[in-house]
Each structure stands twice: as C-alpha cells, then as structure tokens.
Design a protein around this motif. Structure first.
Motif, mmCIF file in Angstrom:
data_model
loop_
_atom_site.group_PDB
_atom_site.id
_atom_site.type_symbol
_atom_site.label_atom_id
_atom_site.label_comp_id
_atom_site.label_asym_id
_atom_site.label_seq_id
_atom_site.Cartn_x
_atom_site.Cartn_y
_atom_site.Cartn_z
ATOM 1 N N GLU A 141 0.823 -1.213 0.000
ATOM 2 C CA GLU A 141 0.000 0.000 0.000
ATOM 3 C C GLU A 141 0.858 1.265 0.000
ATOM 4 N N ARG A 142 2.091 1.137 0.427
ATOM 5 C CA ARG A 142 3.013 2.274 0.402
ATOM 6 C C ARG A 142 3.814 2.344 -0.894
ATOM 7 N N GLY A 143 3.478 1.492 -1.844
ATOM 8 C CA GLY A 143 4.152 1.509 -3.132
ATOM 9 C C GLY A 143 5.397 0.662 -3.204
ATOM 10 N N ILE A 144 5.651 -0.154 -2.165
ATOM 11 C CA ILE A 144 6.816 -1.035 -2.155
ATOM 12 C C ILE A 144 6.433 -2.367 -2.787
ATOM 13 N N LEU A 145 7.189 -2.781 -3.789
ATOM 14 C CA LEU A 145 6.882 -4.008 -4.518
ATOM 15 C C LEU A 145 7.933 -5.082 -4.243
ATOM 16 N N PRO A 146 7.562 -6.366 -4.393
ATOM 17 C CA PRO A 146 8.561 -7.445 -4.279
ATOM 18 C C PRO A 146 9.636 -7.290 -5.349
ATOM 19 N N ASP A 147 10.820 -7.802 -5.074
ATOM 20 C CA ASP A 147 11.932 -7.665 -6.009
ATOM 21 C C ASP A 147 11.624 -8.302 -7.358
ATOM 22 N N ASP A 148 10.943 -9.452 -7.352
ATOM 23 C CA ASP A 148 10.643 -10.120 -8.618
ATOM 24 C C ASP A 148 9.714 -9.289 -9.498
ATOM 25 N N GLU A 149 8.766 -8.596 -8.904
ATOM 26 C CA GLU A 149 7.866 -7.741 -9.690
ATOM 27 C C GLU A 149 8.637 -6.590 -10.323
ATOM 28 N N LYS A 150 9.557 -6.010 -9.568
ATOM 29 C CA LYS A 150 10.371 -4.916 -10.109
ATOM 30 C C LYS A 150 11.282 -5.424 -11.223
ATOM 31 N N ASP A 151 11.873 -6.598 -11.022
ATOM 32 C CA ASP A 151 12.754 -7.159 -12.052
ATOM 33 C C ASP A 151 11.989 -7.496 -13.320
ATOM 34 N N LEU A 152 10.762 -7.977 -13.179
ATOM 35 C CA LEU A 152 9.952 -8.299 -14.351
ATOM 36 C C LEU A 152 9.650 -7.036 -15.147
ATOM 37 N N MET A 153 9.359 -5.940 -14.459
ATOM 38 C CA MET A 153 9.098 -4.676 -15.152
ATOM 39 C C MET A 153 10.350 -4.201 -15.893
ATOM 40 N N ARG A 154 11.498 -4.283 -15.234
ATOM 41 C CA ARG A 154 12.739 -3.825 -15.866
ATOM 42 C C ARG A 154 13.126 -4.708 -17.039
ATOM 43 N N LYS A 155 12.875 -6.009 -16.871
ATOM 44 C CA LYS A 155 13.291 -6.965 -17.892
ATOM 45 C C LYS A 155 12.511 -6.783 -19.199
ATOM 46 N N ASP A 156 11.237 -6.502 -19.098
ATOM 47 C CA ASP A 156 10.380 -6.431 -20.284
ATOM 48 C C ASP A 156 10.150 -5.021 -20.803
ATOM 49 N N ASP A 157 10.558 -4.026 -20.041
ATOM 50 C CA ASP A 157 10.312 -2.641 -20.425
ATOM 51 C C ASP A 157 11.648 -1.940 -20.625
ATOM 52 N N ALA A 158 12.060 -1.802 -21.890
ATOM 53 C CA ALA A 158 13.354 -1.193 -22.196
ATOM 54 C C ALA A 158 13.411 0.254 -21.734
ATOM 55 N N ALA A 159 12.308 0.979 -21.875
ATOM 56 C CA ALA A 159 12.281 2.387 -21.465
ATOM 57 C C ALA A 159 12.491 2.507 -19.952
ATOM 58 N N TYR A 160 11.827 1.626 -19.191
ATOM 59 C CA TYR A 160 11.959 1.627 -17.737
ATOM 60 C C TYR A 160 13.404 1.317 -17.348
ATOM 61 N N LYS A 161 13.992 0.335 -18.020
ATOM 62 C CA LYS A 161 15.359 -0.062 -17.709
ATOM 63 C C LYS A 161 16.345 1.065 -18.025
ATOM 64 N N ASN A 162 16.143 1.733 -19.159
ATOM 65 C CA ASN A 162 17.026 2.834 -19.541
ATOM 66 C C ASN A 162 16.882 4.011 -18.584
ATOM 67 N N LEU A 163 15.641 4.267 -18.161
ATOM 68 C CA LEU A 163 15.406 5.360 -17.214
ATOM 69 C C LEU A 163 16.074 5.063 -15.876
ATOM 70 N N PHE A 164 15.976 3.814 -15.416
ATOM 71 C CA PHE A 164 16.606 3.429 -14.162
ATOM 72 C C PHE A 164 18.118 3.589 -14.258
ATOM 73 N N ARG A 165 18.682 3.162 -15.386
ATOM 74 C CA ARG A 165 20.132 3.271 -15.580
ATOM 75 C C ARG A 165 20.566 4.734 -15.571
ATOM 76 N N ALA A 166 19.813 5.585 -16.283
ATOM 77 C CA ALA A 166 20.152 7.008 -16.339
ATOM 78 C C ALA A 166 20.062 7.637 -14.952
ATOM 79 N N GLN A 167 19.028 7.266 -14.210
ATOM 80 C CA GLN A 167 18.854 7.797 -12.862
ATOM 81 C C GLN A 167 19.978 7.338 -11.940
ATOM 82 N N PHE A 168 20.342 6.068 -12.043
ATOM 83 C CA PHE A 168 21.407 5.532 -11.195
ATOM 84 C C PHE A 168 22.722 6.229 -11.492
#
Length: 413
Positions: free
Chosen positions: A169-196
């Motif tokens: 409810e606070r927006g915290i997701l399991p690690d596997d859910e986050k990895d699945l989003m990053r794995k299948d979403d190139a834009a999300y992965k690129n944004l995360f990399r740029a932010q990091f």
C-alpha cells in the motif's frame, strides 16, 4: 519568449552546478551514509544493481543502529579475501540479509562460517535488492569466473516474491515484480540506468532524490494512518470520537517535554516471551499458494544450471521476521510465513535440500544468567529486520550445525 524559457531552464542547472561542490565539501552527516553506500554499488546491465569491485567505505547509519567498514573484493563480493584457485568453494547467495547489511566486515554469518570450514572457502556473492532473477544470473556469472564451486547456499527472502499488504500500500513491490518490469520494459530499464548514473555522478541529485523518496514515503504513511484513524472513528459514539480526535491531535502536534528523571523499568523476562498485544498467530500454517510464474522460471533456471555444473544447491530458510519467530515460540504460525511455506514446497518437489532454521530460534530467549539475558529483539536491528552482530553469530552457529549434519563440511571444526 524562447530566450526567457531558456533562462528559466538554466536556473536549476546553474543551481545544480553551484550546490555540487558545496555538498561534496560539506559532506553533511545526514547524507554521508547514503552517499558512501552508493559508492560501493554499481549499475549492472543484467541484474540492475551489483557491488562495485575493489571498493571499501565506512558506513554509519543515520539512525545509529549500526556502523562498520563495508569492503568489496575484486569479484564484486562483500568479502575480505579473493577466491583461491583450486580450493573447493561454497557460495552464499541472497539479498541484504545474507550480504550483511547491519554489520561491519567479517561479522556477517557467511563470513563467520569461514573460521570453521577447514580447507573449504566460503564466499559471499549476495547483493542487497536481489530477487530470484538476480540469484540465477549472479550464480551463472560467478561460476564462469571462479573454479571449484561445490555448493550454493541460497537464502530466499520474504521480499523476493511476496510482501505484506501494508508495504504494498506504500508503493513497495517485491523484487521479482520490479525485475519483471525492468526486464520487459526497455524504457523503464534505460530510465533506471540514467537515474542511477546521474545520482552516482552528482551528489546534489542524489540528495534531491532521497528527499523526494522520504517525502513520498511520509505522505503515504500519513495518508494510511489518517484513513485508519477515520475508519476507527466511524465505529465509535460521537463523544468517544471527539475524545479520540483530541487525543490524536495532541499526540501528533504537541511535543511533550521529556522527563529525564523518570527511570525506565525493564519487565522481568520469561521464555517464551509473551506475545505482543495485537500480534495475531494461528494454529496452522498459511494456506499454500503457488509461486508467481516469473519466480518459478528463475528458480528453475537456477536449479537446472547448478545441476548441469555438478553444484549442490541447498536452500536455507532463515527466519528474518519477528512476527514469525514470536508465534513459533508458542507453537503457532504467522501469516508472514507464507513465503517459507511456498519456498519449502517448491524446492522439495524439485528434490532440493531445504534447511529450516526456525527450530533454532528457541535459543534466542535466555534467562539463565541475569546479566546475559537475551530477547528476540536483540538479534534484529530495531524496526529494520536485519541481523545484529548477535543475530549473525546465532545464524552461523545454527547453519554450521545443519551443514555438518549433511556432510557438507567434512572438515568442519
């Protein structure tokens, strides 16, 4: 018009340039931990976050819960030694708990196993934030880099594929859910990399990001608390609701003076410890639910790889939630133990050895010697869940006992 817009856009850029050297020079104590923690981590193109090879920083948590040196060897492992060619090796693989968040170098339970492993070399390949996807990839990576890996000790975490409702409810997701989003979403992965990378290069950007995360977290917590409070008022009479509202505002807005002269009394201790008020335990384990499909894919990949390489995979269910442990002390179960039920059933159906350390939690409560009394809370960082130095020593002792029974440490001493 375009010139004015350009000038307005230049303002935050100039502010960033001016604040950067000032922040680096001042190195505010409130930000030191987060900055130095950032510097022992690196972006990884496959599993997102890794430990930065050949680094060492002194981390002092702002809460005062723990401090210590954090050293990473040349293979990106939190270890004080390098892999030795030709020597049989056991890998510890997990997330922040197995990595040793909460203790300094040499005090994590994986490192403590070294002193009793004889000629066997124990290495810690764990990284905070890992889920099952990273477990599989990290194992393949490490085995391709070093020789003679005989055993992998896997420490699955509750947050790998499951998380309590209050955190979701606070927006915290399991690690596997986050990895699945990053794995299948190139834009999300690129944004995360740029932010990091941006927060790695610029101290000021990291400070802004931390501030934004803290504000968002506090906003969510406040909204949840307010909603719960309002719902509770609806169940009371008008007079009770008025008194409760006044008390709530009092507690929230008025700071009460501290009374230094008051002595805190520590209640006499019994074992097992009484269940805290509000903790709900059940007489049976949580109902089994199959693991998420993505999680199963990752774990099957890990199983197939280790078997193909002749490596023994051993799963260790290390209790890391006080609710589970307190209920177990009374022969009962807590709903947070669902992840353990899922992991046990999945791996046993695959013929993988599963070590359960919950029975050893009985030793956490001791009253024999008053000066050395122990409580469950002494083994975990307060409101954090990671193991203290005492908790790591307990885990090492319990784990060595189980490993010796299985003949995995023939030279153990």
């Amino acid at each position: 018009m375009n010139r004015k817009l350009l000038l307005w856009l230049m303002v935050p850029f100039v502010g960033l340039l001016l604040s950067e050297p000032l922040l680096r020079l001042a190195d505010p104590p409130g930000l030191q931990y987060y900055r130095r923690s950032k510097m022992v981590h690196a972006y990884h193109p496959d599993y997102t976050i890794s430990l930065r090879p050949s680094t060492s920083e002194y981390l002092d948590h702002p809460s005062g819960l723990w401090e210590g040196q954090f050293t990473v060897n040349s293979y990106g492992m939190r270890d004080l030694e390098e892999p030795q060619p030709g020597r049989s090796k056991t890998l510890c693989l997990g997330d922040s708990l197995a990595m040793g968040h909460g203790v300094g170098d040499g005090l994590n339970f994986c490192h403590l196993l070294k002193n009793r492993a004889g000629s066997l070399q124990v290495l810690n390949a764990s990284v905070d934030g890992f889920g099952t996807y990273a477990y599989a990839l990290r194992t393949e990576e490490v085995v391709s880099q070093i020789d003679s890996v005989k055993t992998v000790l896997l420490f699955p975490s509750p947050t790998d594929w499951w998380i309590p409702k209050r955190f979701r409810e606070r927006g915290i997701l399991p690690d596997d859910e986050k990895d699945l989003m990053r794995k299948d979403d190139a834009a999300y992965k690129n944004l995360f990399r740029a932010q990091f990378k941006a927060t790695e290069w610029f101290y000021s950007l990291q400070a802004l990001k931390l501030s934004q995360e803290q504000l968002q977290l506090r906003k969510t917590i406040f909204a949840n608390d307010l909603l719960t409070f309002v719902e509770s008022l609806g169940k009371r009479s008008p007079s009770e609701a008025l008194r409760a509202s006044t008390a709530h505002l009092n507690d929230a807005l008025i700071r009460k003076p501290s009374r230094c002269s008051e002595q805190k009394t520590i209640p006499s201790m019994t074992c097992p410890e009484p269940l805290p008020e509000g903790l709900l335990c059940s007489d049976s384990e949580p109902d089994y639910e199959p693991l998420p499909e993505f999680t199963q894919q990752n774990l099957n990949r890990l199983i197939h790889f280790t078997r193909a390489k002749g490596i023994r995979l051993v799963v260790v269910l290390l209790p890391m939630q006080e609710e589970e442990i307190r209920c177990a002390a009374h022969g009962k179960f807590h709903e947070n133990g669902l992840y353990a039920v899922q992991a046990r059933r999945f791996f046993k159906e695959k013929g993988i050895d599963v070590i359960e350390l919950m029975p050893y939690t009985k030793s956490m409560c001791r009253t024999e010697v008053p000066e050395k009394e122990q409580r469950i809370g002494d083994f975990f960082l307060r409101e954090d869940g990671h193991l203290t130095e005492l908790g790591n020593r307990w885990a090492a002792d319990a784990l060595m006992s189980e490993l010796s029974k299985r003949g995995l440490y023939p030279e153990a001493r």
